[in-house]
Design a protein around this motif. Structure first.
Motif, PDB file in Angstrom:
ATOM      1  N   ALA A 117       0.917  -1.212   0.083  1.00  0.00           N
ATOM      2  CA  ALA A 117       0.283  -0.096  -0.114  1.00  0.00           C
ATOM      3  C   ALA A 117       0.897   1.302  -0.064  1.00  0.00           C
ATOM      4  N   ASP A 118       0.486   2.364  -0.703  1.00  0.00           N
ATOM      5  CA  ASP A 118       1.249   3.464  -0.691  1.00  0.00           C
ATOM      6  C   ASP A 118       0.103   4.523  -1.050  1.00  0.00           C
ATOM      7  N   PHE A 119      -0.354   5.447  -0.258  1.00  0.00           N
ATOM      8  CA  PHE A 119      -1.045   6.568  -0.446  1.00  0.00           C
ATOM      9  C   PHE A 119      -0.921   7.592   0.718  1.00  0.00           C
ATOM     10  N   SER A 120      -1.121   8.791   0.010  1.00  0.00           N
ATOM     11  CA  SER A 120      -0.717   9.795   0.861  1.00  0.00           C
ATOM     12  C   SER A 120      -2.247  10.757   1.194  1.00  0.00           C
ATOM     13  N   ASN A 121      -2.031  11.328   2.314  1.00  0.00           N
ATOM     14  CA  ASN A 121      -3.482  12.378   2.673  1.00  0.00           C
ATOM     15  C   ASN A 121      -2.689  13.567   3.411  1.00  0.00           C
ATOM     16  N   GLY A 122      -2.447  14.564   2.735  1.00  0.00           N
ATOM     17  CA  GLY A 122      -1.798  15.783   3.029  1.00  0.00           C
ATOM     18  C   GLY A 122      -0.527  15.142   3.210  1.00  0.00           C
ATOM     19  N   PRO A 123       0.194  15.777   4.367  1.00  0.00           N
ATOM     20  CA  PRO A 123       1.809  15.364   4.690  1.00  0.00           C
ATOM     21  C   PRO A 123       1.780  13.874   5.079  1.00  0.00           C
ATOM     22  N   PHE A 124       0.595  13.138   5.346  1.00  0.00           N
ATOM     23  CA  PHE A 124       0.920  11.747   5.840  1.00  0.00           C
ATOM     24  C   PHE A 124       0.758  10.549   4.809  1.00  0.00           C
TER      25      PHE A 124
END
Length: 130
Positions: A30-37
């Protein structure tokens, strides 16, 4: 109840992803971002739906202190198991990793340790078969 996820703190997620996939041989799950996270996990290619290892950024001061303390004590942050520790160590060494402990027989197993280049010691263990 099952264990589906565990985490290891890393000081650089991109560098960790390269090490855990290109050197150790895990696959990105898995590899996804939410803002800086950024949520980033890898898994064993032998068990793609098995336990995932989260490569968590150590941007939390408590996490960073913990990571540094166990590294300085020589304590592995994670332990992986194999049926061929010597063969895996040779494969990993050929990909550029440096072992701080070569395969060493201890009670009930053979272990090796290496630096993941992201702030952690990794232990690879082969259990003895009696």
């Amino acid at each position: 109840m099952k264990i589906k996820l565990t985490s290891v703190y890393v000081d650089d997620q991109e560098k960790a992803l390269r090490f855990y996939t290109e050197v150790l041989g895990f696959t990105k799950k898995a590899d996804f971002s939410n803002g800086p996270f950024r949520w980033l996990t890898v898994a064993s290619p032998d068990e793609p739906d098995g336990t995932e290892l989260q490569l968590a950024l150590n941007d939390n001061p408590a996490a960073k202190a913990y990571q540094q303390a166990i590294f300085q004590q020589g304590q592995p942050a994670v332990m992986f198991f194999t049926d061929d520790v010597k063969g895996d160590c040779e494969r990993i060494k050929a990909r550029g990793a440096e072992f701080s402990m070569p395969p060493t027989e201890v009670t009930g197993s053979t272990i090796a340790q290496l630096n993941d280049t992201c702030g952690n010691l990794i232990q690879i263990t082969q259990l003895a078969r009696w």
